[in-house]
Write a protein that holds these residues in place. Sequence first.
Motif, PDB file in Angstrom:
ATOM      1  N   ALA A 203      25.780  69.058  18.735  1.00  0.00           N
ATOM      2  CA  ALA A 203      26.906  68.702  19.381  1.00  0.00           C
ATOM      3  C   ALA A 203      26.977  67.417  20.136  1.00  0.00           C
ATOM      4  N   LEU A 204      27.831  66.759  20.918  1.00  0.00           N
ATOM      5  CA  LEU A 204      28.006  65.606  21.394  1.00  0.00           C
ATOM      6  C   LEU A 204      26.507  65.187  22.090  1.00  0.00           C
TER       7      LEU A 204
ATOM      8  N   GLY B 272      31.851  60.985  16.879  1.00  0.00           N
ATOM      9  CA  GLY B 272      32.476  61.581  18.309  1.00  0.00           C
ATOM     10  C   GLY B 272      33.666  61.268  18.483  1.00  0.00           C
ATOM     11  N   LYS B 273      34.778  62.506  18.326  1.00  0.00           N
ATOM     12  CA  LYS B 273      36.160  62.059  18.439  1.00  0.00           C
ATOM     13  C   LYS B 273      36.548  62.227  20.053  1.00  0.00           C
TER      14      LYS B 273
ATOM     15  N   PHE C 204      31.797  56.529  24.270  1.00  0.00           N
ATOM     16  CA  PHE C 204      30.463  56.659  24.130  1.00  0.00           C
ATOM     17  C   PHE C 204      29.735  56.441  22.953  1.00  0.00           C
ATOM     18  N   HIS C 205      30.427  55.938  21.875  1.00  0.00           N
ATOM     19  CA  HIS C 205      29.946  55.270  20.694  1.00  0.00           C
ATOM     20  C   HIS C 205      29.066  56.246  19.903  1.00  0.00           C
ATOM     21  N   LYS C 206      29.357  57.334  19.698  1.00  0.00           N
ATOM     22  CA  LYS C 206      28.506  58.265  18.943  1.00  0.00           C
ATOM     23  C   LYS C 206      28.837  58.591  17.436  1.00  0.00           C
ATOM     24  N   ALA C 207      28.004  57.882  16.615  1.00  0.00           N
ATOM     25  CA  ALA C 207      28.324  57.954  15.037  1.00  0.00           C
ATOM     26  C   ALA C 207      26.682  58.083  14.566  1.00  0.00           C
TER      27      ALA C 207
ATOM     28  N   THR D 100      33.546  71.172  17.497  1.00  0.00           N
ATOM     29  CA  THR D 100      34.596  70.585  17.062  1.00  0.00           C
ATOM     30  C   THR D 100      35.136  69.435  17.742  1.00  0.00           C
ATOM     31  N   ASP D 101      34.342  68.911  18.732  1.00  0.00           N
ATOM     32  CA  ASP D 101      34.511  67.473  19.273  1.00  0.00           C
ATOM     33  C   ASP D 101      33.912  66.383  18.273  1.00  0.00           C
ATOM     34  N   VAL D 102      33.662  66.755  17.349  1.00  0.00           N
ATOM     35  CA  VAL D 102      32.954  65.692  16.272  1.00  0.00           C
ATOM     36  C   VAL D 102      33.633  65.744  15.068  1.00  0.00           C
ATOM     37  N   LEU D 103      34.084  64.760  14.380  1.00  0.00           N
ATOM     38  CA  LEU D 103      34.689  64.572  13.101  1.00  0.00           C
ATOM     39  C   LEU D 103      33.574  64.658  11.889  1.00  0.00           C
ATOM     40  N   VAL D 104      33.734  65.250  11.038  1.00  0.00           N
ATOM     41  CA  VAL D 104      32.565  65.271   9.974  1.00  0.00           C
ATOM     42  C   VAL D 104      33.259  64.711   8.837  1.00  0.00           C
TER      43      VAL D 104
END
Length: 345
Positions: free
Chosen positions: A194-195, A229-230, A235-238, A249-253
């Motif tokens: 998760a995020l 992280g969409k 928050f710059h999460k990649a 589902t708050d994440v782009l795969v």
Amino acid sequence: MTGVALGDLVTFSNGRSRPVPGTRYRTFGANGVIGTSGGFNAGPGSTIVGRVGSYCGAVHYSPDRCWVTDNAIIATARDGVNPRYVHYLLKRLGLNRYRMGSGQPLLTHAILNGLAVRRPNRAEQDAAASVLGALDDKIEVNGRIAACGDALVRARYDEAAAAAASAVPIGDLGELVRGNVPPQRIGRDENYIALEHMPKRHMWLSTWTDASGVTSAKLRFAAGDVLFGKLRPAFHKAGLAFVDGVASTDVLVVRPKDAARRGWLLAALASDEVVAHACAVGDGTKMPRVRWQDIAAFTVPWPGDGAARSFGGFAAALARRVEAATAETAALAELRDTLLPELIP
């Protein structure tokens, strides 16, 4: 070995809200390191305890001087007590269970001072701290390996991007993995990201949990996919997934269209430019979300196929080293947690 109050071994003091601007010292909040400071309010060998909120009772250790915010308590070993033993003793106590309140949990000095603990002699303290500390020291080294790998990939990408003669849409490098997986089709032992498991501005996804608590639909991903992280993209999460699993589902795969270009896709999605674009085009104010089509259409520098493949090989080698360090860290942490109650009963 005698029984004493915790306050006989440790002194407690509150942190302060506003750190001095600067970068010389690390700044700790309730959840660990949150930035840097130009000054310090805790000496070397301090243990930091989350004082309030969701991280109430969390325990961290600083071998060096640091700044501690007012969301945390500074625990300092009294004379004759091993400072690192104090850290492991506080971890062993499970301080979160002693908190006050539910809506806004809180730990106080009075609660901590009054806890009954055993007092081993200094030789026993030193032995326990030495064994457990050696494991945590290696975990820290592995963390630095990951940080250096991240910095090297970013530096090489920036260098190649500056020399690139053309550009390419991100959608030409990767494709979105679509389709939600209902919770009844997700195994309890599957890996779940998760995020909150994705570190800020760090391209290696080395933390995950099992899916036993999953109750809603998720996205399935595979090792080698890039997760972005969409939700609240600022928050710059990649980062790169090292394992198969399911994601929030708050994440782009995003899956690379060509494995040889995975490194360039990863570095591009983790770049400041792409994150800034995501922030600019995200929908919503309090909880902005970015759409894949807006990311896919964004153009990034393209050094040419040969250079991109060479970069991919460089990034892949670093990813393998970080992945090995991640696996070792998990094993070391499990060993440490097994030994903790044996060494500090």
